[in-house]
Design a protein around this motif. Structure first.
Motif, PDB file in Angstrom:
ATOM      1  N   ARG A 302       7.669  56.437   1.201  1.00 55.28           N
ATOM      2  CA  ARG A 302       6.521  55.944   0.441  1.00 55.28           C
ATOM      3  C   ARG A 302       7.025  55.291  -0.846  1.00 55.28           C
ATOM      4  O   ARG A 302       7.741  55.912  -1.637  1.00 55.28           O
ATOM      5  CB  ARG A 302       5.578  57.107   0.128  1.00 55.28           C
ATOM      6  CG  ARG A 302       4.412  56.756  -0.791  1.00 55.28           C
ATOM      7  CD  ARG A 302       3.245  56.192  -0.035  1.00 55.28           C
ATOM      8  NE  ARG A 302       2.162  55.802  -0.956  1.00 55.28           N
ATOM      9  CZ  ARG A 302       1.182  56.615  -1.342  1.00 55.28           C
ATOM     10  NH1 ARG A 302       1.147  57.876  -0.897  1.00 55.28           N
ATOM     11  NH2 ARG A 302       0.237  56.181  -2.154  1.00 55.28           N
ATOM     12  N   VAL A 304       6.062  54.228  -4.325  1.00 54.32           N
ATOM     13  CA  VAL A 304       4.974  54.532  -5.254  1.00 54.32           C
ATOM     14  C   VAL A 304       5.121  53.793  -6.583  1.00 54.32           C
ATOM     15  O   VAL A 304       4.157  53.683  -7.342  1.00 54.32           O
ATOM     16  CB  VAL A 304       4.868  56.052  -5.507  1.00 54.32           C
ATOM     17  CG1 VAL A 304       4.451  56.772  -4.244  1.00 54.32           C
ATOM     18  CG2 VAL A 304       6.183  56.617  -6.026  1.00 54.32           C
ATOM     19  N   CYS A 316      -3.532  50.466  -2.680  1.00 58.89           N
ATOM     20  CA  CYS A 316      -2.959  50.534  -1.326  1.00 58.89           C
ATOM     21  C   CYS A 316      -1.812  51.534  -1.265  1.00 58.89           C
ATOM     22  O   CYS A 316      -1.255  51.939  -2.287  1.00 58.89           O
ATOM     23  CB  CYS A 316      -2.476  49.152  -0.876  1.00 58.89           C
ATOM     24  SG  CYS A 316      -0.960  48.595  -1.699  1.00 58.89           S
ATOM     25  N   GLU A 317      -1.455  51.946  -0.052  1.00 61.36           N
ATOM     26  CA  GLU A 317      -0.233  52.696   0.205  1.00 61.36           C
ATOM     27  C   GLU A 317       0.789  51.736   0.802  1.00 61.36           C
ATOM     28  O   GLU A 317       0.453  50.942   1.686  1.00 61.36           O
ATOM     29  CB  GLU A 317      -0.470  53.818   1.222  1.00 61.36           C
ATOM     30  CG  GLU A 317      -1.316  54.967   0.740  1.00 61.36           C
ATOM     31  CD  GLU A 317      -1.485  56.035   1.824  1.00 61.36           C
ATOM     32  OE1 GLU A 317      -2.285  56.950   1.601  1.00 61.36           O
ATOM     33  OE2 GLU A 317      -0.830  55.926   2.881  1.00 61.36           O
ATOM     34  N   TRP A 319       4.472  51.842   2.720  1.00 55.71           N
ATOM     35  CA  TRP A 319       5.499  52.651   3.368  1.00 55.71           C
ATOM     36  C   TRP A 319       6.609  51.728   3.874  1.00 55.71           C
ATOM     37  O   TRP A 319       6.355  50.599   4.288  1.00 55.71           O
ATOM     38  CB  TRP A 319       4.917  53.440   4.536  1.00 55.71           C
ATOM     39  CG  TRP A 319       3.920  54.474   4.121  1.00 55.71           C
ATOM     40  CD1 TRP A 319       2.610  54.289   3.800  1.00 55.71           C
ATOM     41  CD2 TRP A 319       4.169  55.878   3.948  1.00 55.71           C
ATOM     42  NE1 TRP A 319       2.023  55.470   3.441  1.00 55.71           N
ATOM     43  CE2 TRP A 319       2.948  56.474   3.525  1.00 55.71           C
ATOM     44  CE3 TRP A 319       5.290  56.685   4.113  1.00 55.71           C
ATOM     45  CZ2 TRP A 319       2.841  57.833   3.271  1.00 55.71           C
ATOM     46  CZ3 TRP A 319       5.179  58.049   3.859  1.00 55.71           C
ATOM     47  CH2 TRP A 319       3.974  58.612   3.448  1.00 55.71           C
ATOM     48  N   ARG A 424      -3.310  50.685   4.195  1.00 58.11           N
ATOM     49  CA  ARG A 424      -1.995  51.300   4.337  1.00 58.11           C
ATOM     50  C   ARG A 424      -1.076  50.216   4.902  1.00 58.11           C
ATOM     51  O   ARG A 424      -1.386  49.621   5.941  1.00 58.11           O
ATOM     52  CB  ARG A 424      -2.090  52.515   5.272  1.00 58.11           C
ATOM     53  CG  ARG A 424      -0.781  53.224   5.519  1.00 58.11           C
ATOM     54  CD  ARG A 424      -1.040  54.531   6.278  1.00 58.11           C
ATOM     55  NE  ARG A 424      -1.718  55.514   5.435  1.00 58.11           N
ATOM     56  CZ  ARG A 424      -2.830  56.157   5.777  1.00 58.11           C
ATOM     57  NH1 ARG A 424      -3.415  55.907   6.941  1.00 58.11           N
ATOM     58  NH2 ARG A 424      -3.367  57.027   4.959  1.00 58.11           N
TER      59      ARG A 424
END
Length: 446
Positions: A302, A304, A316-317, A319, A424
């Motif tokens: 992740r 961040v 949003c995320e 990855w 995501r």
């Protein structure tokens, strides 16, 4: 933190010079390694005891668990892995009391230039030169154990010059690098199982039946005690915790910090390995600390903070996963499925791949999770897959695919879209792409 531009990294010129010693980047064989190591007075025979790790997927994560657990037990651990994501230094970790450190530029330059001088201009691949340098480096520094990852295959891999490791480990095997290892699972397993040495314990992850048959046959032929997942040991998930069991008993441990169900399997493989080596007496506190604290970048990582995170849609995320074959795509998709069960978000996949990969088989794993794929190039990689070809593979699966000039451009495009729930975003398809992402994001591996 902003990394220096690629052309200002201190070792780039040396790496370019060494890469020019052989016309091919990959040329499997051991003759050149044996010749160079003999001229170097066999540093591989002076290194600490070796745990040799092969497999298609999960090698690096398994090594991360091994290192974290061994260090938690107070041991000094040298580590050689490949490929690197941002800097070649990542491949060489020097074990020290209280933890380890990446090889510094000066030390790495010294051993690489020494290998270059001793090689005297004869053809040799860059990976072979790196591997010889690792043996030289490890022979200079006292440690309790070396974790040695194969580069490609096993039988003819440059690391397979270690005559008597204390354990050989085989992570999950799947279809990849068929142009070098063969086009059947059995042939690929045969190449990887060739690291098994006579009388040396071999610890094996759960495998497809075709691969397992090959490994069992080779272990029997080499009279190597076999510790196989699902037979001599078991690992599972119960109430979110890792539960491991073998003939010595049951261990109930916290879940790995590394994300995804497959990481429980990788952690189990590391536990089984350390319990199979009689010389190590690893206590429960070290296992607990190792499983929880192990880190391995670009494996469902992740993001961040960093430059790229600021470019994406608000909230949003993001990855990052370096998976690049069908099995790597499967485990990443399974991890995304777990995330979706926890918090539902629309998924977008930003993908870039190398030209020798099966884009259709990789992207098919995400067909049930998203219809939105953005194909991007991999900078500075001549053998990268053109985004148009990657896009065609996605469209053949019924996905909506668009191209972008790069990851930053893809995130900018997404930030202009309107989402009821922030998306995501998974950036995936290649470790080379993952390294590029970590570099421009300003979050390099340490």
């Amino acid at each position: 933190m902003n990394l220096p531009a690629a052309n200002s990294r201190p070792l780039d010129g040396l790496i370019a010079r060494l890469s020019a010693l052989h016309p091919k980047q990959i040329d499997l064989g051991l003759d050149r390694m044996h010749r160079l190591l003999a001229r170097l007075d066999h540093p591989e025979r002076l290194s600490p005891p070796v745990i040799h790790v092969a497999g298609t997927n999960g090698k690096g994560s398994t090594i991360a668990y091994l290192r974290a657990t061994l260090e938690a037990a107070g041991l000094r651990v040298h580590v050689y892995t490949s490929p690197y994501l941002v800097r070649i230094n990542e491949c060489f970790r020097i074990g020290e009391t209280g933890g380890g450190r990446l090889a510094d530029d000066a030390g790495l330059r010294r051993v690489l230039e020494h290998c270059e001088q001793v090689n005297a201009g004869e053809p040799i691949t860059i990976f072979e030169m790196q591997t010889a340098a690792a043996f030289c480096l490890f022979a200079e520094h006292d440690a309790d154990v070396v974790l040695l990852e194969t580069g490609l295959g096993g039988r003819l891999d440059a690391t397979n010059v270690v005559e008597q490791p204390i354990a050989t480990v085989i992570a999950p095997i799947s279809m990849d690098h068929m142009e070098f290892l063969g086009d059947t699972l059995a042939s690929i397993a045969g190449e990887k199982a060739a690291i098994i040495k006579r009388g040396v314990p071999v610890i094996c992850a759960e495998q497809a039946g075709e691969a397992m048959t090959v490994i069992e046959t080779q272990a029997k032929r080499m009279r190597a005690p076999l510790h196989a997942a699902g037979q001599q040991w078991h690992v599972g998930v119960e109430r979110g915790r890792l539960v491991y069991q073998d003939e010595r008993g049951l261990m109930d441990l916290a879940a790995p910090k590394l994300f995804g169900r497959h990481q429980f399997d990788n952690a189990g493989l590391a536990i089984a390995t350390l319990r199979a080596i009689e010389a190590f007496k690893i206590g429960m506190p070290a296992f607990e600390a190792g499983i929880v604290n192990a880190e391995w970048p670009a494996r469902m990582q992740r993001l961040v903070t960093g430059t790229l995170v600021d470019h994406g849609p608000k909230g949003c995320e993001i990855w990052l996963d370096g998976g690049h074959n069908a099995e790597g795509g499967r485990v990443a998709a399974a991890a995304l499925g777990d995330l979706e069960e926890r918090v539902s978000r629309p998924l977008v996949v930003i993908a870039g791949m190398m030209a020798n990969k099966d884009a259709g088989a990789f992207l098919a794993n995400f067909a049930g999770l998203t219809r939105h794929i953005i194909a991007v190039p991999i900078p500075d990689r001549d053998s990268a897959m053109p985004p148009d070809r990657l896009a065609d593979a996605g469209r053949a699966l019924g996905m909506r695919v668009e191209n972008a000039a790069g990851v930053e451009a893809a995130l900018h495009a997404l930030s202009r879209l309107v989402y009821e729930v922030p998306p995501r975003i998974l950036i995936t398809g290649s470790l080379y792409l993952a390294g590029h992402v970590l570099a421009i994001n300003g979050t390099p591996p340490g």
